[in-house]
Design a protein around this motif. Structure first.
Motif, PDB file in Angstrom:
ATOM      1  N   UNK A   1       6.261  48.991 -10.060  1.00 55.92           N
ATOM      2  CA  UNK A   1       6.396  50.428 -10.298  1.00 55.92           C
ATOM      3  C   UNK A   1       5.021  51.089 -10.264  1.00 55.92           C
ATOM      4  N   UNK A   2       4.915  52.191  -9.528  1.00 55.12           N
ATOM      5  CA  UNK A   2       3.664  52.930  -9.440  1.00 55.12           C
ATOM      6  C   UNK A   2       3.769  54.221 -10.231  1.00 55.12           C
ATOM      7  N   UNK A   3       2.759  54.466 -11.059  1.00 52.93           N
ATOM      8  CA  UNK A   3       2.723  55.651 -11.904  1.00 52.93           C
ATOM      9  C   UNK A   3       1.455  56.429 -11.592  1.00 52.93           C
ATOM     10  N   UNK A   4       1.605  57.726 -11.370  1.00 53.76           N
ATOM     11  CA  UNK A   4       0.462  58.591 -11.089  1.00 53.76           C
ATOM     12  C   UNK A   4       0.187  59.467 -12.307  1.00 53.76           C
ATOM     13  N   UNK A   5      -1.031  59.369 -12.830  1.00 51.62           N
ATOM     14  CA  UNK A   5      -1.471  60.197 -13.947  1.00 51.62           C
ATOM     15  C   UNK A   5      -2.349  61.309 -13.395  1.00 51.62           C
ATOM     16  N   UNK A   6      -2.004  62.549 -13.702  1.00 52.69           N
ATOM     17  CA  UNK A   6      -2.722  63.698 -13.147  1.00 52.69           C
ATOM     18  C   UNK A   6      -3.263  64.549 -14.288  1.00 52.69           C
ATOM     19  N   UNK A   7      -4.595  64.562 -14.442  1.00 49.39           N
ATOM     20  CA  UNK A   7      -5.239  65.335 -15.499  1.00 49.39           C
ATOM     21  C   UNK A   7      -6.703  65.515 -15.137  1.00 49.39           C
ATOM     22  N   UNK A   8      -7.277  66.646 -15.501  1.00 47.83           N
ATOM     23  CA  UNK A   8      -8.674  66.906 -15.137  1.00 47.83           C
ATOM     24  C   UNK A   8      -9.654  66.539 -16.241  1.00 47.83           C
ATOM     25  N   UNK A   9      -9.172  65.934 -17.318  1.00 53.43           N
ATOM     26  CA  UNK A   9     -10.059  65.474 -18.393  1.00 53.43           C
ATOM     27  C   UNK A   9     -10.207  63.951 -18.309  1.00 53.43           C
ATOM     28  N   UNK A  10     -11.346  63.451 -17.831  1.00 51.21           N
ATOM     29  CA  UNK A  10     -11.514  62.011 -17.612  1.00 51.21           C
ATOM     30  C   UNK A  10     -11.245  61.151 -18.838  1.00 51.21           C
ATOM     31  N   UNK A  11     -11.685  61.580 -20.025  1.00 45.85           N
ATOM     32  CA  UNK A  11     -11.488  60.765 -21.216  1.00 45.85           C
ATOM     33  C   UNK A  11     -10.011  60.635 -21.558  1.00 45.85           C
ATOM     34  N   UNK A  12      -9.273  61.750 -21.474  1.00 44.39           N
ATOM     35  CA  UNK A  12      -7.836  61.705 -21.729  1.00 44.39           C
ATOM     36  C   UNK A  12      -7.140  60.823 -20.710  1.00 44.39           C
ATOM     37  N   UNK A  13      -7.538  60.973 -19.452  1.00 42.60           N
ATOM     38  CA  UNK A  13      -6.913  60.207 -18.377  1.00 42.60           C
ATOM     39  C   UNK A  13      -7.187  58.715 -18.540  1.00 42.60           C
ATOM     40  N   UNK A  14      -8.432  58.371 -18.866  1.00 42.88           N
ATOM     41  CA  UNK A  14      -8.776  56.956 -19.058  1.00 42.88           C
ATOM     42  C   UNK A  14      -8.029  56.360 -20.241  1.00 42.88           C
ATOM     43  N   UNK A  15      -7.892  57.152 -21.308  1.00 41.17           N
ATOM     44  CA  UNK A  15      -7.166  56.665 -22.477  1.00 41.17           C
ATOM     45  C   UNK A  15      -5.700  56.422 -22.164  1.00 41.17           C
ATOM     46  N   UNK A  16      -5.104  57.314 -21.393  1.00 39.63           N
ATOM     47  CA  UNK A  16      -3.703  57.155 -21.013  1.00 39.63           C
ATOM     48  C   UNK A  16      -3.530  55.955 -20.088  1.00 39.63           C
ATOM     49  N   UNK A  17      -4.473  55.780 -19.160  1.00 40.55           N
ATOM     50  CA  UNK A  17      -4.416  54.637 -18.240  1.00 40.55           C
ATOM     51  C   UNK A  17      -4.536  53.320 -19.018  1.00 40.55           C
ATOM     52  N   UNK A  18      -5.393  53.302 -20.029  1.00 42.02           N
ATOM     53  CA  UNK A  18      -5.548  52.105 -20.857  1.00 42.02           C
ATOM     54  C   UNK A  18      -4.274  51.798 -21.624  1.00 42.02           C
ATOM     55  N   UNK A  19      -3.631  52.853 -22.134  1.00 40.64           N
ATOM     56  CA  UNK A  19      -2.365  52.670 -22.850  1.00 40.64           C
ATOM     57  C   UNK A  19      -1.318  52.041 -21.931  1.00 40.64           C
ATOM     58  N   UNK A  20      -1.221  52.521 -20.696  1.00 43.91           N
ATOM     59  CA  UNK A  20      -0.265  51.949 -19.751  1.00 43.91           C
ATOM     60  C   UNK A  20      -0.612  50.496 -19.425  1.00 43.91           C
ATOM     61  N   UNK A  21      -1.897  50.208 -19.251  1.00 49.35           N
ATOM     62  CA  UNK A  21      -2.313  48.842 -18.927  1.00 49.35           C
ATOM     63  C   UNK A  21      -1.941  47.877 -20.041  1.00 49.35           C
ATOM     64  N   UNK A  22      -2.034  48.338 -21.287  1.00 47.88           N
ATOM     65  CA  UNK A  22      -1.725  47.485 -22.433  1.00 47.88           C
ATOM     66  C   UNK A  22      -0.229  47.345 -22.677  1.00 47.88           C
ATOM     67  N   UNK A  23       0.495  48.448 -22.553  1.00 51.39           N
ATOM     68  CA  UNK A  23       1.901  48.459 -22.937  1.00 51.39           C
ATOM     69  C   UNK A  23       2.873  48.272 -21.775  1.00 51.39           C
ATOM     70  N   UNK A  24       2.437  48.616 -20.571  1.00 57.66           N
ATOM     71  CA  UNK A  24       3.290  48.488 -19.383  1.00 57.66           C
ATOM     72  C   UNK A  24       2.514  47.755 -18.285  1.00 57.66           C
ATOM     73  N   UNK A  25       2.169  46.494 -18.519  1.00 52.05           N
ATOM     74  CA  UNK A  25       1.309  45.761 -17.578  1.00 52.05           C
ATOM     75  C   UNK A  25       1.924  45.572 -16.195  1.00 52.05           C
TER      76      UNK A  25
END
Length: 220
Positions: A1-25
């Protein structure tokens, strides 16, 4: 499954990407910092199945981004993220085909619960919108996690699932191999069961009930 995260705040985006990596590997996470970059990504990656979209992008005007992405990637499920938590904004997003709404003030635990709920076939909307649901209608349950407990047929469940994903009638007809009149008949039955008068009200009702809808292998 491919998920696209779209946000212009890098810190928020990185935090969300990390959450997905941990919880939805199992998910492959892609990132975009603007509407233009998001549109380029879905054009190059047609297999994107989920889009989490910030409404406050620098190169779009609020709901414009949602409209553009829904048109560019109609098969993807779009969930809106925004600092604007006004009920009118949330309902407008649902009306344009969003399958859920995540306020940016959502705490980590609640955010994780919301993501799991949506990934499991449910709907997540803030409590402020759920409180706007019309008064209970006689015969409409206050909680119904499954199509069976709501009294819908498996095929009506399929139609409701696609409606929640933001699919228009034509896409529902195509995906399920049904005529437009049959889809309209199913929608009318769904609205009656949910005590709803519109698609947006039906999505809000599904969220309030805690419905979880998965693809059915049944035809008809």
């Amino acid at each position: 499954m491919k998920i696209l995260l779209v946000d212009d705040h890098p810190l928020f985006l990185d935090g969300l990407a990390l959450l997905f990596a941990q919880e939805f590997p199992h998910a492959e996470v892609l990132q975009a910092h603007s509407l233009a970059a998001a549109l380029s990504t879905v054009a190059a990656e047609p297999a994107v199945s989920w889009v989490l979209l910030d409404l406050g992008l620098p190169d779009s005007d609020g709901m414009q981004a949602l409209q553009c992405l829904r048109e560019a990637s109609p098969e993807a499920t779009c969930v809106v993220m925004s600092a604007d938590e006004r009920p009118a904004t949330i309902l407008a997003a649902i009306d344009l085909g969003a399958a859920g709404f995540l306020p940016k003030t959502t705490r980590h635990g609640e955010l994780l619960r919301a993501l799991r709920q949506m990934m499991g076939g449910g709907v997540y909307l803030p409590a402020s919108v759920l409180a706007l649901q019309p008064a209970p209608v006689p015969g409409v349950p206050e909680a119904a996690e499954s199509v069976d407990s709501l009294g819908l047929s498996p095929r009506q469940g399929d139609v409701l699932r696609l409606l929640i994903e933001g699919k228009p009638n034509k896409a529902i007809c195509r995906d399920l191999g049904l005529s437009e009149s049959t889809v309209k008949t199913h929608l009318a039955a769904i609205f009656r069961k949910l005590g709803a008068n519109s698609r947006t009200q039906a999505v809000v009702a599904a969220a309030r009930l805690g419905l979880r809808l998965q693809a059915s292998a049944m035809g008809g």
